[in-house]
Scaffold this motif. Structure first.
Motif, PDB file in Angstrom:
ATOM      1  N   TYR A  51       0.838  -1.193   0.000  1.00 12.14           N
ATOM      2  CA  TYR A  51       0.000   0.000   0.000  1.00 12.14           C
ATOM      3  C   TYR A  51       0.874   1.245   0.000  1.00 12.14           C
ATOM      4  O   TYR A  51       1.759   1.392   0.867  1.00 12.14           O
ATOM      5  CB  TYR A  51      -0.869  -0.001   1.261  1.00 12.14           C
ATOM      6  N   ASP A 111       6.829   4.455   5.302  1.00 14.31           N
ATOM      7  CA  ASP A 111       7.971   5.371   5.367  1.00 14.31           C
ATOM      8  C   ASP A 111       7.473   6.803   5.453  1.00 14.31           C
ATOM      9  O   ASP A 111       6.412   7.129   4.921  1.00 14.31           O
ATOM     10  CB  ASP A 111       8.865   5.181   4.135  1.00 14.31           C
ATOM     11  N   ALA A 129       3.597   1.382  13.929  1.00 12.63           N
ATOM     12  CA  ALA A 129       2.744   0.281  13.457  1.00 12.63           C
ATOM     13  C   ALA A 129       1.982  -0.360  14.619  1.00 12.63           C
ATOM     14  O   ALA A 129       0.830  -0.780  14.456  1.00 12.63           O
ATOM     15  CB  ALA A 129       3.603  -0.763  12.742  1.00 12.63           C
ATOM     16  N   TYR A 150      12.620  -6.791  10.861  1.00 10.89           N
ATOM     17  CA  TYR A 150      13.849  -6.399  10.167  1.00 10.89           C
ATOM     18  C   TYR A 150      15.046  -7.156  10.728  1.00 10.89           C
ATOM     19  O   TYR A 150      15.638  -6.736  11.732  1.00 10.89           O
ATOM     20  CB  TYR A 150      14.057  -4.874  10.310  1.00 10.89           C
ATOM     21  N   HIS A 154      15.928  -1.986  11.755  1.00  9.18           N
ATOM     22  CA  HIS A 154      15.280  -0.942  10.959  1.00  9.18           C
ATOM     23  C   HIS A 154      16.165   0.306  10.996  1.00  9.18           C
ATOM     24  O   HIS A 154      16.641   0.698  12.070  1.00  9.18           O
ATOM     25  CB  HIS A 154      13.881  -0.643  11.536  1.00  9.18           C
ATOM     26  N   THR A 157      16.233   3.059  13.790  1.00  5.89           N
ATOM     27  CA  THR A 157      16.576   2.748  15.191  1.00  5.89           C
ATOM     28  C   THR A 157      17.880   1.961  15.234  1.00  5.89           C
ATOM     29  O   THR A 157      17.873   0.725  15.234  1.00  5.89           O
ATOM     30  CB  THR A 157      15.424   1.943  15.854  1.00  5.89           C
ATOM     31  N   ASP A 163      15.173  -1.691  18.834  1.00 13.53           N
ATOM     32  CA  ASP A 163      14.405  -2.044  17.632  1.00 13.53           C
ATOM     33  C   ASP A 163      13.700  -3.394  17.838  1.00 13.53           C
ATOM     34  O   ASP A 163      12.542  -3.566  17.453  1.00 13.53           O
ATOM     35  CB  ASP A 163      15.346  -2.080  16.416  1.00 13.53           C
ATOM     36  N   LYS A 170       4.811  -5.200  18.737  1.00 14.09           N
ATOM     37  CA  LYS A 170       3.726  -5.309  17.745  1.00 14.09           C
ATOM     38  C   LYS A 170       2.946  -6.608  17.962  1.00 14.09           C
ATOM     39  O   LYS A 170       1.741  -6.659  17.734  1.00 14.09           O
ATOM     40  CB  LYS A 170       4.297  -5.240  16.327  1.00 14.09           C
TER      41      LYS A 170
END
Ligand code: FAD
Length: 292
Positions: A51, A111, A129, A150, A154, A157, A163, A170
């Protein structure tokens, strides 16, 4: 239980593919043909549609998701990003997805858009998120929520421990599974899942596999998302720069070797970044005996 969760938890090897909405109508037609070709050749657990990434338009994404969902009921995951958006806009989009029977979501922050400060980008109320995951859980009507991980960290961070904490949060907010950013060294993925598990992560983490289509493109992608492209991968592909067919064969070899290493270590679900093309995905399937 959602088919997406069942597939991700399945004891057998399962594969999902990620596609992005093309900018043109012709591109959308070609994408539908390419996804159909992949599905003819290999069993696809689900297709996820990005998206807002790569400049795709919101309407283009919605139309594509709806069309794919019609063709593959219960087996399409719509990505949803929250930067630059707000609760009202996300509610509208979610309702449109629900109306077309789409209830599987990949929840991302997205982003920070170019030209926007971070504060502007999150002024709609969703900062991370994890906030979107919590909101989706409260909103209800969603049958699965995926999030991003990641293995190499990421880029925003640099403190790896922090991170990882944010990643694990999440799952705490209600995510059912994660799919990772692409990586080429399996050791990065193994370290990531071990460190996340040590922090209490219990959800499955599907490795994201990127079959390389173009050396310069992968180096650019990697630079943007904080992943590394090992010299081993570059030097294996470099001799095929002027030989598109040879390049695809070599790229499929590399991805299949990577996946084999992960299967040997017990990994069962793979999230393949198809870049909207069937050829290398089918090449991987040939090498791994996944062909129907
Ligand atoms: P978050 O999990 O919110 O993390 C973003 C950053 O904030 C990280 O550095 C994290 O450590 C930090 N952070 C998180 N929580 C906190 C906290 N409480 N305090 C301080 N720092 C915190 N982008 C798109 O635009 N569209 C897509 O469809 C899309 N699909 C993707 C699919 C996958 C599988 C992956 C791996 C990435 C995808 N992306 C997509 C890219 C993604 O949007 C970017 O990487 C984005 O920068 C981060 O999104 P996130 O959901 O991981 O954010």
């Amino acid at each position: 239980m959602s088919a997406v969760i069942e597939e991700i938890r399945s004891p057998g090897v399962t594969v999902s593919i990620e596609v992005f909405p093309p900018k043109s109508e012709n591109g959308a037609v070609r994408l539908l043909e390419e996804t159909a070709r992949i599905q003819e050749g290999v069993r696809v657990a689900f297709t996820s549609v990005t998206y807002g990434a790569g400049g795709s338009t919101r309407d283009g994404t919605l139309n594509l998701v709806i069309e794919l969902a019609k063709r593959n009921p219960g087996r399409v995951v719509a990505h949803l990003t929250c930067v630059g958006s707000n609760e009202e806009a996300l509610s509208r989009l979610l309702s449109a997805y629900h109306e077309s029977g789409m209830t599987d979501i990949m929840a991302l922050r997205g982003d920070i858009p170019e030209g926007m400060t971070r504060e502007e980008a999150v002024s709609g109320g969703f900062r991370y998120a994890a906030d979107l995951v919590s909101w989706l859980r409260e909103a209800g009507g969603v049958s699965s929520i995926g999030v991003a991980g990641y293995p190499e960290g990421h880029p925003e961070t640099p403190d790896r421990a922090k991170d990882l904490d944010h990643f694990v949060a999440k799952a705490g907010a209600g995510a059912d599974y994660a799919a990772t950013q692409f990586f080429f060294e399996n050791s990065d993925y193994f370290r990531f899942v071990v460190e996340a598990a040590a922090r209490g992560l219990e959800i499955p983490v599907a490795p994201g596999i990127l079959p390389v289509r173009d050396i310069d493109q992968v180096v650019r992608f990697a630079g943007m998302c904080g992943a590394a492209v090992p010299e081993r991968v570059l030097s294996a592909l470099e001799p095929y720069r002027g030989d598109p067919e040879g390049f695809k064969e070599k790229s499929a070899d590399l991805a299949a070797e990577q996946i084999s290493g992960l299967i040997e270590a017990g990994v069962r679900h793979f999230h393949i970044y198809s870049l909207n093309k069937s050829d290398i995905v089918l090449g991987i399937a040939d090498r791994l005996g996944w062909r129907r």
